[in-house]
Motif scaffolding. Structure first.
Motif, PDB file in Angstrom:
ATOM      1  N   VAL A  40      -2.639   1.490  -3.755  1.00 29.92           N
ATOM      2  CA  VAL A  40      -2.033   1.964  -2.505  1.00 29.92           C
ATOM      3  C   VAL A  40      -0.807   1.118  -2.192  1.00 29.92           C
ATOM      4  N   VAL A  41       0.286   1.795  -1.860  1.00 27.20           N
ATOM      5  CA  VAL A  41       1.530   1.122  -1.499  1.00 27.20           C
ATOM      6  C   VAL A  41       1.289   0.263  -0.260  1.00 27.20           C
ATOM      7  N   ASP A  42       1.765  -0.962  -0.268  1.00 27.37           N
ATOM      8  CA  ASP A  42       1.671  -1.932   0.829  1.00 27.37           C
ATOM      9  C   ASP A  42       0.273  -2.500   1.063  1.00 27.37           C
ATOM     10  N   MET A  43      -0.727  -2.065   0.305  1.00 30.95           N
ATOM     11  CA  MET A  43      -2.070  -2.610   0.508  1.00 30.95           C
ATOM     12  C   MET A  43      -2.120  -4.088   0.144  1.00 30.95           C
ATOM     13  N   ASP A  44      -1.401  -4.489  -0.898  1.00 33.60           N
ATOM     14  CA  ASP A  44      -1.445  -5.888  -1.315  1.00 33.60           C
ATOM     15  C   ASP A  44      -0.896  -6.799  -0.218  1.00 33.60           C
TER      16      ASP A  44
END
Length: 112
Positions: A40-44
């Protein structure tokens, strides 16, 4: 990688499970972050902010415990920490749902 703002919102709001379980506010976001950070984008980045926030609030609470003996200053600190751990996840969940970058003030950058 996919955009999934709903999962980001759930990750922020999952911190509130500590109100029910006492410790779920750390474990649930940790599991979501570890399993979804590459999917998922930006999850990290947001997951790191959440975990750093939870660790920071725990450290601040530990510091406040002995301060209870000094004129009750620790009680005020614990109340402030309690309010922050309720308000900031909700505010940042709204920001994440709108595609904005959430922020957790007073957070130590432990996990980079």
């Amino acid at each position: 990688m996919r955009n999934d703002n709903q999962l980001l919102v759930i990750t922020h709001l999952s911190q509130l499970t500590s109100l029910v379980t006492g410790f779920g506010g750390f474990i649930v976001p940790l599991i979501l972050w570890l399993t979804q950070k590459d999917k998922v984008v930006d999850m990290d980045s947001q997951g790191k902010h959440i975990i750093n926030f939870q660790i920071s609030m725990f450290i601040y609470a530990l510091i406040c415990v002995p301060l209870v003996l000094l004129f009750g200053l620790g009680v005020l600190g614990l109340i402030a920490i309690g309010l922050l751990t309720i308000i900031l996840p909700i505010v940042n969940a709204v920001k994440a749902s709108n595609g904005e970058t959430p922020s957790y003030p007073m957070t130590m950058n432990i996990i980079k």
